[in-house]
Every structure is written in C-alpha cells, then in structure tokens.
Scaffold this motif. Structure first.
Motif, PDB file in Angstrom:
ATOM      1  N   PHE A 190       7.144   3.800 -12.670  1.00  0.00           N
ATOM      2  CA  PHE A 190       8.444   4.359 -13.041  1.00  0.00           C
ATOM      3  C   PHE A 190       9.526   3.385 -12.561  1.00  0.00           C
ATOM      4  CE2 PHE A 190       5.483   7.899 -12.893  1.00  0.00           C
ATOM      5  CZ  PHE A 190       5.667   8.446 -14.145  1.00  0.00           C
ATOM      6  N   ASP A 191      10.469   3.851 -11.732  1.00  0.00           N
ATOM      7  CA  ASP A 191      11.539   2.968 -11.269  1.00  0.00           C
ATOM      8  C   ASP A 191      11.236   2.384  -9.890  1.00  0.00           C
ATOM      9  OD1 ASP A 191      11.779   5.392  -9.948  1.00  0.00           O
ATOM     10  OD2 ASP A 191      13.955   5.302  -9.841  1.00  0.00           O
ATOM     11  N   ARG A 192       9.977   2.401  -9.484  1.00  0.00           N
ATOM     12  CA  ARG A 192       9.580   1.956  -8.152  1.00  0.00           C
ATOM     13  C   ARG A 192       8.485   0.893  -8.257  1.00  0.00           C
ATOM     14  NH1 ARG A 192      11.728   5.869  -4.762  1.00  0.00           N
ATOM     15  NH2 ARG A 192      10.450   5.303  -2.984  1.00  0.00           N
ATOM     16  N   LEU A 193       8.157   0.289  -7.133  1.00  0.00           N
ATOM     17  CA  LEU A 193       7.024  -0.624  -7.038  1.00  0.00           C
ATOM     18  C   LEU A 193       5.940   0.111  -6.255  1.00  0.00           C
ATOM     19  CD1 LEU A 193       5.794  -3.440  -7.489  1.00  0.00           C
ATOM     20  CD2 LEU A 193       6.846  -4.127  -5.312  1.00  0.00           C
ATOM     21  N   ALA A 194       4.770   0.300  -6.868  1.00  0.00           N
ATOM     22  CA  ALA A 194       3.679   1.045  -6.236  1.00  0.00           C
ATOM     23  C   ALA A 194       2.680   0.097  -5.598  1.00  0.00           C
ATOM     24  CB  ALA A 194       2.975   1.916  -7.264  1.00  0.00           C
ATOM     25  N   PHE A 195       2.116   0.545  -4.475  1.00  0.00           N
ATOM     26  CA  PHE A 195       1.051  -0.159  -3.780  1.00  0.00           C
ATOM     27  C   PHE A 195      -0.153   0.771  -3.781  1.00  0.00           C
ATOM     28  CE2 PHE A 195       5.061  -1.723  -2.278  1.00  0.00           C
ATOM     29  CZ  PHE A 195       4.888  -3.098  -2.290  1.00  0.00           C
ATOM     30  N   LYS A 196      -1.313   0.227  -4.202  1.00  0.00           N
ATOM     31  CA  LYS A 196      -2.479   1.092  -4.314  1.00  0.00           C
ATOM     32  C   LYS A 196      -3.752   0.345  -3.996  1.00  0.00           C
ATOM     33  CE  LYS A 196      -4.113   1.149  -8.947  1.00  0.00           C
ATOM     34  NZ  LYS A 196      -4.299   1.952 -10.124  1.00  0.00           N
ATOM     35  N   VAL A 197      -4.769   1.135  -3.681  1.00  0.00           N
ATOM     36  CA  VAL A 197      -6.141   0.661  -3.548  1.00  0.00           C
ATOM     37  C   VAL A 197      -6.903   1.441  -4.607  1.00  0.00           C
ATOM     38  CG1 VAL A 197      -8.100   0.333  -1.988  1.00  0.00           C
ATOM     39  CG2 VAL A 197      -5.796   0.299  -1.075  1.00  0.00           C
ATOM     40  N   LYS A 198      -7.538   2.546  -4.238  1.00  0.00           N
ATOM     41  CA  LYS A 198      -8.141   3.432  -5.234  1.00  0.00           C
ATOM     42  C   LYS A 198      -7.074   4.317  -5.858  1.00  0.00           C
ATOM     43  CE  LYS A 198     -12.689   3.727  -3.104  1.00  0.00           C
ATOM     44  NZ  LYS A 198     -13.651   4.618  -2.437  1.00  0.00           N
ATOM     45  N   ARG A 199      -6.047   4.611  -5.094  1.00  0.00           N
ATOM     46  CA  ARG A 199      -4.918   5.423  -5.569  1.00  0.00           C
ATOM     47  C   ARG A 199      -3.663   4.948  -4.862  1.00  0.00           C
ATOM     48  NH1 ARG A 199      -8.820   8.353  -3.363  1.00  0.00           N
ATOM     49  NH2 ARG A 199      -8.577   9.136  -1.271  1.00  0.00           N
ATOM     50  N   ILE A 200      -2.517   5.344  -5.370  1.00  0.00           N
ATOM     51  CA  ILE A 200      -1.235   4.935  -4.798  1.00  0.00           C
ATOM     52  C   ILE A 200      -1.077   5.556  -3.412  1.00  0.00           C
ATOM     53  CG2 ILE A 200       1.275   5.140  -5.015  1.00  0.00           C
ATOM     54  CD1 ILE A 200       0.858   5.042  -8.084  1.00  0.00           C
ATOM     55  N   PHE A 201      -0.655   4.726  -2.455  1.00  0.00           N
ATOM     56  CA  PHE A 201      -0.389   5.214  -1.108  1.00  0.00           C
ATOM     57  C   PHE A 201       1.048   4.960  -0.676  1.00  0.00           C
ATOM     58  CE2 PHE A 201      -1.835   0.872  -0.501  1.00  0.00           C
ATOM     59  CZ  PHE A 201      -1.013   0.371   0.501  1.00  0.00           C
ATOM     60  N   ALA A 202       1.787   4.132  -1.428  1.00  0.00           N
ATOM     61  CA  ALA A 202       3.182   3.850  -1.086  1.00  0.00           C
ATOM     62  C   ALA A 202       3.924   3.403  -2.335  1.00  0.00           C
ATOM     63  CB  ALA A 202       3.261   2.765  -0.019  1.00  0.00           C
ATOM     64  N   THR A 203       5.202   3.788  -2.407  1.00  0.00           N
ATOM     65  CA  THR A 203       6.074   3.297  -3.476  1.00  0.00           C
ATOM     66  C   THR A 203       7.387   2.861  -2.849  1.00  0.00           C
ATOM     67  OG1 THR A 203       6.992   5.483  -3.981  1.00  0.00           O
ATOM     68  CG2 THR A 203       5.053   4.797  -5.237  1.00  0.00           C
ATOM     69  N   LEU A 204       7.897   1.742  -3.304  1.00  0.00           N
ATOM     70  CA  LEU A 204       9.145   1.178  -2.803  1.00  0.00           C
ATOM     71  C   LEU A 204      10.242   1.419  -3.830  1.00  0.00           C
ATOM     72  CD1 LEU A 204      10.607  -0.648  -0.693  1.00  0.00           C
ATOM     73  CD2 LEU A 204       9.812  -2.608  -2.054  1.00  0.00           C
ATOM     74  N   ALA A 205      11.363   1.976  -3.376  1.00  0.00           N
ATOM     75  CA  ALA A 205      12.490   2.242  -4.269  1.00  0.00           C
ATOM     76  C   ALA A 205      13.037   0.943  -4.834  1.00  0.00           C
ATOM     77  CB  ALA A 205      13.593   2.994  -3.523  1.00  0.00           C
TER      78      ALA A 205
END
Length: 118
Positions: free
Chosen positions: A34-49
């Motif tokens: 969406f409007d963020r940057l996602a960090f994931k391995v098997k699933r997303i664990f963090a998103t940066l605005a």
C-alpha cells in the motif's frame, strides 16, 4: 540470541537505521505494501510509513502491552482490530537504535515461526 527488551537512552534512530536493521535480519525481503514499505520473511512483520516517521511492528498482545507500558513515548498500540492482534506503532525519532533492533528482532522471530494453521 535476539535482544527483545532492550531500552537504551543512546543515540536516536532514523529511517535508514530502521531499514538497515530490518533488512539485515535473516531471510528478510522488502517490498511496497500500500503506502508503506513492508519487511517480511514468511509473512509481514514490519511496515515503514512513507514519511519514515513511524513503523508498525507485529508483536503478541502481551509483548505489545509490555513495550507500551515500559516506553510509551516510543511504542503505541494501533487503535483498531490490527492493534488488538499486537500490531504496534514505533516512533522512530523517539527510539534508540537498540530499541529498534530489539523490536525488529522480536517481530521477526514471530514471522519466521510456524505458519498459521489453516
């Protein structure tokens, strides 16, 4: 061993620090979400605005409660259903590098765990 509960009054972090620490964790990839940057391995664990001022991290509800109680100027539960699941906002400017490292390690540990049962 990951350092999950370190609170340090050292240097304050920035967006580049957050990205560097997140992407250095094992098997992490990043991609737009969406409007963020996602960090994931098997699933997303963090998103940066997009503005880089905050990020959202996935904790357990108990971890979220602890983090928000110990450092309310750094961590805040998201005020919706996602927040009740443990998603927590971190104020990057208020956080130290150690706060970010510990929080990302905690969220990452959940993302590499077993996949949810179907």
């Amino acid at each position: 061993m990951p350092r999950f509960f370190i609170l340090d009054q050292g240097s304050m972090a920035d967006t580049e620090t957050f990205k560097r620490i997140a992407i250095a964790l094992p098997e992490v990839t990043s991609a737009p979400h969406f409007d963020r940057l996602a960090f994931k391995v098997k699933r997303i664990f963090a998103t940066l605005a997009a503005d880089g001022k905050t990020a959202n991290l996935k904790f357990t509800p108990e971890e979220q409660e602890f983090k928000c109680m110990v450092a309310p100027e750094v961590f805040q539960a998201i005020d919706n259903g996602w927040g009740r699941q443990g998603w927590t906002t971190i104020d990057i400017a208020a956080a130290s590098d150690a706060d970010i490292e510990a929080a990302l390690a905690m969220a990452h540990a959940h993302a590499i765990g077993p996949a949810p049962k179907r």
